[in-house]
Design an enzyme around this catalytic site. Structure first.
Site, PDB file in Angstrom:
ATOM      1  N   SER B 327       0.875  -1.206   0.022  1.00  0.00           N
ATOM      2  CA  SER B 327       0.186   0.135   0.008  1.00  0.00           C
ATOM      3  C   SER B 327       0.816   1.214  -0.116  1.00  0.00           C
ATOM      4  CB  SER B 327      -1.011  -0.053   1.250  1.00  0.00           C
ATOM      5  OG  SER B 327      -1.912  -1.060   0.988  1.00  0.00           O
ATOM      6  N   HIS B 370     -15.094  -0.458   3.005  1.00  0.00           N
ATOM      7  CA  HIS B 370     -15.110   0.789   3.572  1.00  0.00           C
ATOM      8  C   HIS B 370     -16.380   1.731   3.576  1.00  0.00           C
ATOM      9  CE1 HIS B 370     -10.696  -0.539   3.528  1.00  0.00           C
ATOM     10  NE2 HIS B 370     -10.755   0.208   4.630  1.00  0.00           N
TER      11      HIS B 370
END
Lengths: 379, 639
Positions: B327, B370
């Site tokens: 990430s 999310h």
């Protein structure tokens, strides 16, 4: 000849003997030894110690021995010959068991003030016993096979002991010395021709057999012989000494680098610089002129002895003087050949010049015998 | 006896004749000797005189003193110290085996050293000295000297040898020196004559190897008069050589040491870069090793221990290993999106926990999803679906271009060994190396730093510094070579829009300062030193199994990049903990501790930490100060 055959009147007696000494020979020997002192002084870097002074002391001792031996009538020495020979053999056997060996081959007995090499004594004793033998042997029997075999055996006994040490070089020299006395005594030349032919044949056979199915020696023995004959095969071992020696010699030129100016020997390039390789120092520092001067002195010793021998009235004296001079000849001839790369490296000192008490004392005592023969010659 | 007179006369005649023959032979031989003497001394004189000169004068090389290495404060990292050796001249020793036997009764001899020495004695000429023992104590030297009579040919000798006083701390940076090998020589064209000295020490790895030429110096010569055994009698002429140049590294040895201790036995690497100058303040690969072992000649047992360790202490992980950046790659993707103009940072993408791309389901790390994500929150919470969507819109070409602009996929030129180029894939690259067409799934994998993308910790630090400054900061490891100050790596503007950069930085700030940020636990409380960062997790295996349930070597790599202070970036840091689990749990706490240590140039006040952590940090600082093993070393659980 026997004791009785000497004419007492014609032989010098008492102190008069001193007048009858071979003085030119004594002068020559002193001159040669003095050259030795000088070179040893130079090798030590301009110092009497450790070699030069010790050598002088030995020379004085040796000359004293020479005078004493010279004063004793030659027939006494002739009668002592066999005893001397047995004594030499006993010494040889002694070192076999009690001797100290250095570098594996040369053996000596420590007398405290010097080291005695019995093989040196043996050379002179062999000359004495063979001279006595031919003095005793009727002349016409000289070349009879039986009477030829006896001196050959006499020669081979010390040779065999020395060979066991093992010292191939000295063994060869003993055989050559014995052969020389026999030759001088008049043994028929055919014997010598046979021995030479047989020897040559054997050498050829040994080398011819190499690499075949009937090879006579082991491979490592051949390799040893190779190095022995051609030291350059082992440039860091035996060949190293020879190569360095040739360099030192060659750099001397006509007149040399000058006394005490040698670089090669001074810098320890030479092993045994004070003993077996001392001639290189002389030749480097004093050049061709110095080297040939020493050679000339040696040749004069040989010629003086030869002249004396020819005037001897009895066989013992004549053969003894020739034998001693031949031993002397072998010393310098082999040493110089080795140093100049003509012969393999064998431990033979330069007579009267190399540092070492044993050879000097034995040689001077031997020249005492020559003097005795000279003094007690019937006139 | 009948007719004795005739007998005698015959004998005398015969003896005389033979005597003349022998005499003639002797004189003849003497003449031969004279001829030989003349040949050697007169005809060949010039040849031998030349040889005699060579024999007498020997040209010897004087090895130069190797340049030293210092850290940025001038603390020595690599020095030369006198070391005592015991040498033997086999020729002088006589019975070598016996002499060594006797020596071993008074000095401890290493069996390995001894075997090597014996082999060398076999090979080399007998007058050359062979080293029996190296780095012996003064005590041993004294004992050898006192017993010299009983030890012919053996003598103590003094020389310079390399020493690394900081031991493990700089093992991978500086590397080590070792005796030159036949293989080393073979690889060089026209090697310096110095290198022909047996066992001459050259740099083998790291700075020692890369800047070998600078530090080696040049040999002096001396002509010496030597004797036949090679012993020097006197010196005739001397020409001094040039000692090697000293180096000053940009690295701070205190920080380096702290980082090494903070990593403990983790298989990890950390790079700390100065954002202004590009100076590498610390670059550590863990676990390390003591380079001094290699200078001495490492024992096979020690070497095997290093080689077979599954945490690879010999690897210079910070520069040589390239990992999927995970990430931490998302800043690049964000910037690429912004720069292309396709992405509006305020636009939201809905994350249900996965995205289906051409029939294949791409999961978000958060399986429950999310919800609605704009760019800041996507970066903050590391939403994968947002970036899958971004990749589809922006395309791999733009992303790769941005990655390269930020320093990925490029070999940064610092003098360390085996620097990795990493990998920033393009469609063309895949066609060449895999013979297959780039598919959209590849873009989706790349955008979250998986798949083909690879970056080294050094590259990640460079990337972070560039994000923080907007300039093309390049790493500088060596500050000064000899007297020459090296140019800094401050760089010039990357030409990125300040708005775009600010947008990405805001997201990074949120990562460690927003309650929902993935590294919120590892925040810095100190107002003046707020940190911006990004977690990353590089998958080691493909199956979705919890990290705690698999063996150490199958857990994911944990990454964290950060810079601080947020307002005025001073340091950029990258941390990679191999098999550390997740970036937030194992990499971020290390990064924060290192960052504070760097910002405060020593142990930071506890007030800089969140209240809840202070007790734990105090204990940790205590342990590090005393260089004691850290809790959970090698078996770190989820934080």
């Amino acid at each position: 000849m026997s004791y009785l055959e000497y004419h007492a009147k014609s032989v010098p007696t008492g102190w008069r003997k001193i007048l009858y000494l071979h003085w030119p020979l004594i002068l020559l020997l002193t001159a040669i030894s003095s050259i030795g002192f000088l070179i040893l002084y130079s090798v030590a870097g301009g110092s009497l110690t450790p070699w030069s002074q010790a050598q002088m002391e030995r020379f004085v001792l040796g000359v004293s021995v020479m005078f004493i031996v010279a004063m004793v009538p030659i027939w006494f020495w002739r009668n002592m010959s066999v005893l001397a020979f047995l004594f030499a053999l006993a010494l040889l056997l002694m070192v076999e068991f009690f001797g100290v060996s250095s570098k594996g081959a040369q053996r000596w007995i420590d007398l405290g003030f010097m080291r005695l090499q019995p093989s040196e004594v043996a050379k002179i004793a062999l000359v004495m016993v063979l001279a006595a033998y031919y003095d005793w042997l009727p002349v016409r029997k000289t070349s009879k096979p039986f009477w030829v075999i006896i001196p050959v055996l006499i020669t081979l006994v010390p040779t065999a002991i020395v060979l066991r040490q093992p010292d191939l070089g000295t063994a060869l020299l003993l055989m050559i010395t014995g052969g020389a006395v026999m030759f001088a005594a008049g043994v028929h030349w055919a014997y010598f021709a046979t021995v030479v032919a047989a020897g040559a044949g054997m050498i050829v056979a040994v080398f011819q057999s190499r690499g075949t199915t009937w090879q006579l020696l082991q491979d490592y023995q051949y390799r040893r012989i190779d190095t022995f004959l051609d030291p350059s095969r082992d440039p860091l071992g035996a060949g190293y000494n020879i190569a360095q020696s040739k360099i030192a010699l060659g750099s001397g030129g006509w007149t040399g680098r000058g006394f005490m100016q040698g670089t090669q020997t001074r810098l320890n390039f030479l092993p045994e610089k004070q003993t077996d390789f001392i001639f290189t120092t002389l030749a480097e520092e004093l050049g061709f002129l110095g080297g040939s001067a020493l050679l000339l002195l040696y040749v004069l010793v040989i010629l003086f002895c030869l002249g004396a021998a020819l005037r001897m009235k009895d066989r013992f004296s004549a053969l003894l003087v020739m034998g001693v001079s031949f031993t002397f000849f072998l010393f310098f001839a082999v040493n110089m050949s080795m140093v100049m790369g003509l012969a393999p490296v064998v431990g033979v000192p330069l007579p009267l010049v190399s540092y070492g008490g044993s050879a000097m004392l034995v040689l001077l005592a031997a020249f005492g015998l020559v003097q005795s023969a000279h003094v007690h010659r019937p006139r | 006896m009948r007719r004795p007179e005739r007998d005698i006369a015959l004998s005398r005649r015969k003896v005389s004749r033979r005597a003349m023959l022998i005499g003639a032979g002797q004189v003849g031989f003497a003449a031969l000797l004279l001829g030989r003497m003349r040949f050697l001394q007169i005809e060949e004189a010039s040849k031998y005189r030349l040889l005699a000169e060579e024999n007498r004068i020997n040209i010897r090389l004087i090895p130069p003193t190797r340049g030293r290495i210092f850290d940025r404060d001038g603390t020595p990292l690599a020095t030369n110290e006198p070391s005592y050796r015991i040498v033997i001249v086999p020729e002088d020793a006589g019975d070598v085996a016996q002499t060594i036997e006797r020596l071993s009764t008074i000095v401890e001899l290493d069996a390995d050293d001894l075997n090597r020495a014996l082999a060398e004695i076999e090979r080399s000429p007998p007058f050359l000295p062979v080293t029996l023992a190296e780095r012996v104590s003064w005590d041993a030297v004294a004992r050898v000297a006192a017993n010299s009579v009983a030890l012919p040919g053996i003598s103590p000798d003094v020389g310079l040898s390399r020493r690394y006083p900081t031991q493990e701390d700089f093992a991978h940076v500086i590397g080590y020196v070792g005796p030159i090998s036949a293989y080393d020589l073979e690889r060089m064209e026209d090697p310096d004559q110095l290198l022909r000295i047996p066992r001459f020490q050259i740099g083998k790895v790291g700075v020692e190897s890369k800047l070998e030429e600078v530090m080696r110096g040049s040999a002096g010569t001396k002509s010496v008069e030597v004797n036949a055994v090679g012993r020097v009698m006197r010196e005739l002429d001397r020409q001094e050589g040039q000692s090697g140049g000293d180096l000053q590294l940009a690295v701070d040895h205190k920080l380096q040491s702290y980082v090494r201790k903070r990593l403990g036995q983790e298989s990890a690497s950390v790079v700390v870069m100065d954002c202004d100058t590009g100076d590498i303040r610390s670059i550590v690969s863990s676990p390390g090793f003591d380079p001094n072992l290699f200078v001495r000649g490492i024992s096979s047992a020690d070497y095997a221990r290093l080689r077979d360790n599954d945490r690879r202490p010999l690897a210079s992980k910070a520069v040589q290993d390239a990992y999927p950046p995970g990430s931490t790659f998302k800043m690049i993707a964000s910037l690429a999106g912004l720069k292309s103009g396709i992405i509006d940072p305020t636009e939201t993408v809905y994350c249900p926990g996965y995205l289906e791309i051409s029939g294949r389901k791409f999961n978000c790390w958060k399986k429950t999803g999310h919800g609605s994500m704009d760019q800041t929150s996507a970066l903050r919470e590391s939403c994968d679906v947002y970036y899958y969507d971004l990749a589809l819109k922006v395309g791999i070409e733009n992303i790769t271009e941005m990655a390269r602009l930020l320093g990925l996929g490029k070999r940064h030129d610092i003098p360390m060994s085996a620097i990795s180029e990493g990998l920033t894939p393009t469609k063309q690259w895949k066609e060449i190396y895999h013979g297959a067409e780039w598919v959209i799934g590849d873009s989706a994998n790349a955008v979250i730093g998986q798949g083909y993308v690879l970056a080294s910790p050094l590259q990640l630090a460079v990337m972070t510094a560039r994000l923080a400054t907007g300039r093309s900061v390049t790493p500088r490891l060596v500050k000064r070579i000899g007297d020459q100050e090296q140019p800094t790596g401050a760089g010039t503007s990357l030409g990125l829009s300040e708005d775009h950069l600010r947008q990405v930085r805001r997201g990074m700030f949120a990562v460690s300062n927003h309650r929902k940020g993935t590294a919120y636990k590892s925040r810095i409380e100190d107002e003046k030193n707020r940190m911006a960062g990004k977690t990353g997790t590089a998958q080691v295996r493909s199956a979705l199994v919890d990290n705690d349930e698999v063996p150490w070597d199958q857990r994911d790599h944990a990454l964290f990049v950060c810079y601080a202070p947020y307002e005025n970036p001073k340091y950029a840091i990258s941390v990679v903990v191999e098999h550390g689990g997740s970036g937030s749990s194992s990499a971020a706490p290390i990064a924060r501790d290192v960052m504070l240590q760097a910002l405060f140039d020593g142990p930071p006040p506890l007030e800089a930490y969140p209240e809840a952590d202070r007790e734990h940090i105090r204990e940790l600082q205590e342990l590090i100060k005393e260089d004691r093993p850290l809790p959970g070393d090698g078996e770190r659980g989820q934080a």
